[in-house]
Design a protein around this motif. Structure first.
Motif, PDB file in Angstrom:
ATOM      1  N   LEU A  68       0.730  -1.435  -0.029  1.00 35.37           N
ATOM      2  CA  LEU A  68       0.047   0.012  -0.049  1.00 35.37           C
ATOM      3  C   LEU A  68       0.852   1.264  -0.053  1.00 35.37           C
ATOM      4  O   LEU A  68       0.272   2.366  -0.361  1.00 35.37           O
ATOM      5  N   THR A  69       1.923   1.179   0.604  1.00 32.31           N
ATOM      6  CA  THR A  69       2.875   2.350   0.485  1.00 32.31           C
ATOM      7  C   THR A  69       3.807   2.711  -0.748  1.00 32.31           C
ATOM      8  O   THR A  69       3.831   3.681  -1.041  1.00 32.31           O
ATOM      9  N   LEU A  70       4.037   1.627  -1.197  1.00 34.49           N
ATOM     10  CA  LEU A  70       5.114   1.687  -2.466  1.00 34.49           C
ATOM     11  C   LEU A  70       4.584   1.193  -3.981  1.00 34.49           C
ATOM     12  O   LEU A  70       5.344   1.425  -4.919  1.00 34.49           O
ATOM     13  N   HIS A 187     -13.069  -0.177  11.094  1.00 34.80           N
ATOM     14  CA  HIS A 187     -13.399  -0.489   9.726  1.00 34.80           C
ATOM     15  C   HIS A 187     -12.105  -1.142   9.047  1.00 34.80           C
ATOM     16  O   HIS A 187     -11.122  -0.445   8.904  1.00 34.80           O
ATOM     17  N   SER A 188     -12.036  -2.281   8.765  1.00 38.89           N
ATOM     18  CA  SER A 188     -10.604  -3.020   8.077  1.00 38.89           C
ATOM     19  C   SER A 188     -10.670  -2.810   6.566  1.00 38.89           C
ATOM     20  O   SER A 188     -11.876  -2.340   6.228  1.00 38.89           O
ATOM     21  N   LEU A 189      -9.646  -2.673   6.074  1.00 33.97           N
ATOM     22  CA  LEU A 189      -9.354  -2.540   4.601  1.00 33.97           C
ATOM     23  C   LEU A 189      -9.802  -3.940   3.911  1.00 33.97           C
ATOM     24  O   LEU A 189      -9.054  -4.871   4.045  1.00 33.97           O
ATOM     25  N   LEU A 267      -3.004   4.928   4.916  1.00 31.29           N
ATOM     26  CA  LEU A 267      -3.749   3.736   4.649  1.00 31.29           C
ATOM     27  C   LEU A 267      -3.102   2.503   4.780  1.00 31.29           C
ATOM     28  O   LEU A 267      -3.792   1.462   5.094  1.00 31.29           O
ATOM     29  N   ALA A 268      -1.608   2.320   4.574  1.00 34.56           N
ATOM     30  CA  ALA A 268      -0.965   1.174   4.711  1.00 34.56           C
ATOM     31  C   ALA A 268      -1.089   0.781   6.169  1.00 34.56           C
ATOM     32  O   ALA A 268      -0.978  -0.329   6.584  1.00 34.56           O
ATOM     33  N   SER A 286      -8.284   6.229   1.761  1.00 36.56           N
ATOM     34  CA  SER A 286      -7.922   5.563   0.345  1.00 36.56           C
ATOM     35  C   SER A 286      -8.028   6.474  -0.649  1.00 36.56           C
ATOM     36  O   SER A 286      -7.220   6.426  -1.672  1.00 36.56           O
ATOM     37  N   TYR A 287      -8.968   7.721  -0.463  1.00 35.64           N
ATOM     38  CA  TYR A 287      -8.730   8.521  -1.422  1.00 35.64           C
ATOM     39  C   TYR A 287      -7.279   9.274  -1.484  1.00 35.64           C
ATOM     40  O   TYR A 287      -6.686   9.638  -2.593  1.00 35.64           O
TER      41      TYR A 287
END
Length: 395
Positions: A68-70, A187-189, A267-268, A286-287
């Motif tokens: 999610l980061t890279l 809330h989990s992703l 988000l990560a 997320s946005y």
């Protein structure tokens, strides 16, 4: 009865030769195919996007965090910038050979038209998340509206990115407010399902892809602004001589990667299970991750440009990865075939005990195999199957 008009052989120049290629663009394309593979293999493995473990444990948290980061929303902008760069390179080579402007335009339109066809076939047979068709559409738009403009006009592209930076800062502020005011249940992703990736038969997946592909393509055409930055950079020939632009590349690498990493970091943390916020905050984060991801394109490219500017010798890994970059279309399509064979529910459907590990390991393995294959092709002076077909159709 009408006949197709064929240009005389002297009216156009053939495709680029090996001696004319600049190292940096090829190295970037070859290396970044690894990030594309990490993203797309995970989508296949989880049958949805962003392709992460929703209840991670142990090292799965690290896999989610790094992805999610890279990777997510950060790999495709690299190829969008490089696509714009390549458009200018192709047009410049034709013009330097004395090809008439009208003929150059016809070549570019024809090439991008065939990219749309390649994308339609790829999306129908293998993977709905195709980018080739969108590149073709954007390439036609750029050919008609942007390529023949002057330097002052192309400065607009840089201005657009400055405005985008302000917008990312605004979204970041909103995200901080959303996290600070989070009060509902954590809330989990989770992954948004894609029916074609979860289909139980190839025929069912094919039908699903026919529905999914048009919407996906329409949603990514907006990256014309990312492509435009590549056009601006190519006009400056930044990657042909990265040593002469080291100051600019350093600033873009530090700035671009800082923005994209900081934008994806919250988000990560949620994806790794280290930050617990409500659904409204997750949506906001997320946005933020999505809009900041586009800065990963110029950031990664500048980083590799700096690397090339400091290379004193072409080692075997550099040559091999660059060979894959020269055959990036074949490498990209090879990946989709691999995901279909290895990860689809109706084929091998591999699972090594953790879907997150499986997707990452397969992505790395397929990328390494494609690097080895590309290097072998290079030693035999073979362009690659997809590149050979495209060039025959265009030239």
């Amino acid at each position: 009865m009408t006949t197709m008009q064929i240009l005389p052989a002297a009216a156009v120049r053939g495709p680029v030769t090996g001696k004319e290629r600049a190292l940096a663009p090829d190295l970037i394309r070859g290396a970044m195919l690894l990030l594309i593979g990490l993203a797309n293999s995970a989508n296949f493995a989880f049958a949805g996007q962003p392709g992460i473990e929703s209840t991670p444990h142990g090292l799965e948290r690290v896999v989610n965090f790094l992805k999610l980061t890279l990777v997510d929303a950060r790999a495709y902008p690299v190829f969008a910038v490089m696509f714009g760069y390549g458009l200018v390179q192709l047009a410049r080579r034709q013009r330097s050979a004395g090809v008439a402007p009208s003929a150059v335009r016809r070549i570019l339109l024809k090439r991008n038209g065939w990219l749309i066809a390649f994308g339609a076939v790829h999306a129908t047979l293998l993977y709905f998340g195709d980018f080739l068709g969108a590149y073709g559409i954007v390439g036609i738009i750029c050919t008609l509206l942007l390529l023949n403009r002057g330097d002052k006009f192309h400065r607009i592209a840089v201005g657009i990115w400055a405005v985008e930076l302000l917008y990312v800062l605004y979204v970041g502020f909103q995200s901080v407010v959303a996290v600070m005011s989070s009060s509902g249940p954590a809330h989990s992703l989770t992954n948004s399902p894609n029916p074609s990736l979860a289909a139980s038969s190839y025929g069912e997946s094919l039908i699903d892809r026919l529905h999914e592909y048009p919407l996906h393509t329409a949603s990514v055409i907006g990256f014309v602004m990312v492509v435009w930055l590549g056009i601006w950079a190519a006009r400056k020939q930044i990657l042909e001589n990265p040593g002469a632009h080291r100051g600019l590349l350093t600033g873009v690498a530090v700035g671009g990667l800082s923005i994209t990493i900081l934008g994806g970091l919250p988000l990560a943390l949620v994806g790794a299970g280290w930050l617990h916020v409500d659904q409204a905050a997750v949506n906001s984060l997320s946005y933020l991750s999505h809009v900041s991801g586009m800065f990963g394109g110029p950031g990664y490219i500048a980083l590799f440009g700096l690397l090339v500017s400091r290379l004193t010798k072409l080692t075997l890994p550099v040559r091999a990865i660059s060979a894959l970059g020269q055959r990036s279309l074949s490498g990209y399509l090879f990946q989709s075939v691999s995901w279909m064979v290895l990860l689809a529910p109706f084929t091998l459907d591999l699972d090594f005990g953790s879907t997150a590990y499986t997707a990452a390991l397969i992505a790395v393995g397929v990328w390494v195999l494609s690097v080895i294959g590309a290097h072998a092709m290079s030693k035999r002076s073979y362009r690659g199957p997809a590149e050979t077909l495209l060039r025959r159709l265009v030239y």
